[in-house]
Design an enzyme around this catalytic site. Structure first.
Site, PDB file in Angstrom:
ATOM      1  N   ASP A  10       0.872  -1.163   0.000  1.00  0.00           N
ATOM      2  CA  ASP A  10       0.000   0.000   0.000  1.00  0.00           C
ATOM      3  C   ASP A  10       0.918   1.224   0.000  1.00  0.00           C
ATOM      4  O   ASP A  10       2.090   1.130   0.356  1.00  0.00           O
ATOM      5  CB  ASP A  10      -0.888  -0.029   1.255  1.00  0.00           C
ATOM      6  N   MET A  11       0.389   2.382  -0.385  1.00  0.00           N
ATOM      7  CA  MET A  11       1.258   3.565  -0.486  1.00  0.00           C
ATOM      8  C   MET A  11       1.111   4.513   0.706  1.00  0.00           C
ATOM      9  O   MET A  11       1.974   4.581   1.566  1.00  0.00           O
ATOM     10  CB  MET A  11       0.988   4.294  -1.806  1.00  0.00           C
ATOM     11  N   ASP A  12       0.006   5.266   0.779  1.00  0.00           N
ATOM     12  CA  ASP A  12      -0.151   6.278   1.831  1.00  0.00           C
ATOM     13  C   ASP A  12      -0.226   5.625   3.205  1.00  0.00           C
ATOM     14  O   ASP A  12      -1.009   4.705   3.430  1.00  0.00           O
ATOM     15  CB  ASP A  12      -1.417   7.102   1.577  1.00  0.00           C
ATOM     16  N   SER A  45      -2.863   0.119  -4.154  1.00  0.00           N
ATOM     17  CA  SER A  45      -3.281   1.377  -3.525  1.00  0.00           C
ATOM     18  C   SER A  45      -4.689   1.775  -3.951  1.00  0.00           C
ATOM     19  O   SER A  45      -5.170   1.371  -5.012  1.00  0.00           O
ATOM     20  CB  SER A  45      -2.296   2.485  -3.923  1.00  0.00           C
ATOM     21  N   GLY A  46      -5.316   2.595  -3.131  1.00  0.00           N
ATOM     22  CA  GLY A  46      -6.599   3.172  -3.506  1.00  0.00           C
ATOM     23  C   GLY A  46      -6.454   4.310  -4.501  1.00  0.00           C
ATOM     24  O   GLY A  46      -7.438   4.802  -5.043  1.00  0.00           O
ATOM     25  N   LYS A 196      -8.350  -5.089  -3.193  1.00  0.00           N
ATOM     26  CA  LYS A 196      -6.932  -5.344  -3.421  1.00  0.00           C
ATOM     27  C   LYS A 196      -6.604  -6.841  -3.438  1.00  0.00           C
ATOM     28  O   LYS A 196      -5.758  -7.289  -4.211  1.00  0.00           O
ATOM     29  CB  LYS A 196      -6.093  -4.638  -2.355  1.00  0.00           C
ATOM     30  N   ASP A 219      -2.070  -0.419   6.043  1.00  0.00           N
ATOM     31  CA  ASP A 219      -2.363   0.332   7.271  1.00  0.00           C
ATOM     32  C   ASP A 219      -3.823   0.750   7.381  1.00  0.00           C
ATOM     33  O   ASP A 219      -4.203   1.425   8.333  1.00  0.00           O
ATOM     34  CB  ASP A 219      -1.491   1.597   7.338  1.00  0.00           C
ATOM     35  N   ASN A 222      -9.002  -0.574   3.756  1.00  0.00           N
ATOM     36  CA  ASN A 222      -9.008  -1.107   2.386  1.00  0.00           C
ATOM     37  C   ASN A 222      -7.889  -2.126   2.148  1.00  0.00           C
ATOM     38  O   ASN A 222      -7.748  -2.647   1.041  1.00  0.00           O
ATOM     39  CB  ASN A 222      -8.916   0.039   1.354  1.00  0.00           C
TER      40      ASN A 222
END
Length: 274
Positions: A10-12, A45-46, A196, A219, A222
């Site tokens: 995941d990114m953020d 990622s979203g 995901k 984190d 999602n």
């Protein structure tokens, strides 16, 4: 011990630090080693695909993307999957959002070609959204998106109203849309099952990889399905409790380059990878 064959991040709040950056040199050292061992790297990622590729300008054509929370899956530049809401469902969801009692609600529609907002949307919020959506267009009516495949609504509202809104989506649009929250008043409406974990499943089947060979980091809400599915699932130290409970292991915080720390342990064959 099972060898890792896929790393999904995941990114953020996970791969990126609190300044939305990462140590590129340190990552590239890890990436070159993963590449040499034929370990696939996946960005899950979203966020919008066009935004995600901007973080990996030199390798975007050789890594995979589970973008828009799983609505759009690409291996390099090859599209493997692209979800879509039916048009009647899009109209029904808009009706709920416009008529419901959700103070401060703001939203954009996300599609393969672009994301869209209705003219008159809050400019301050749009300035923030442009960090996440590198393609974002104003529209006056939904007909202007008829050429595109719409696969996600990105919502933002007061934290106090997140649960009621998610309950309304479940009650009024069950089977047509699913609501997933990533915290901070952000809620995504997605096509049920297009999350995901489904994206990782598509990639795993393509590459002949077992879920037990997947190292995944997240984190937020999602990330839950992806973390439950993956054999080596790590929740960030900054994740809420429900995310930590879904993961098998704990990673240091995103602000401490927790993902890179764990990847380096994996490459060195240290526990739990030993």
């Amino acid at each position: 011990m099972t060898a890792v064959k896929m790393v999904a991040v995941d990114m953020d709040g996970t791969f990126l630090d609190n300044q939305k950056q990462y140590d590129r040199q340190r990552f590239m050292r890890c990436y070159e080693e993963m590449k040499a061992r034929d370990i696939k790297f996946v960005v899950a990622s979203g966020n919008q695909y066009y935004q995600l590729t901007s973080f990996f300008p030199t390798i975007a054509s050789e890594i995979a993307f589970v973008a828009e929370n799983g609505a759009w899956i690409l291996d390099g530049e090859e599209e493997l999957f692209c979800g879509e809401f039916s048009r009647p469902d899009v109209y029904a969801l808009l009706d709920t959002l416009q008529k419901g009692d959700y103070p401060g609600l703001r939203y954009i529609l996300c599609g393969r070609e672009s994301a869209y907002y209705f003219e008159g949307a809050d400019e301050q919020w749009l300035a923030k959204m442009r960090h996440y959506c590198h393609r974002l267009k104003a529209i006056q009516s939904l007909e202007e998106t008829s050429h595109d495949r719409l696969f996600k609504f990105a919502l933002n509202l007061s934290d106090d109203y997140v649960e009621p809104l998610m309950a309304d989506i479940q009650r009024l649009h069950k089977g047509a849309a699913a609501a997933t929250s990533s915290g901070h008043g952000s809620v995504d409406l997605i096509v049920p099952g297009h999350h995901k974990a489904n994206g990782l499943n598509i990639l795993a089947q393509r590459w002949g990889i077992d879920h037990q060979q997947v190292l995944a980091f997240g984190d937020g809400g999602n990330d839950l399905e992806m973390l439950r599915q993956s054999g080596f699932s790590f929740a960030m130290a900054n994740a809420p409790q429900r995310v930590k409970e879904a993961a098998r292991y704990a990673a240091p915080a995103n602000s401490d380059a927790g993902v890179l720390q764990v990847i380096e342990k994996m490459l060195a064959g240290e526990p739990p990878f030993a």
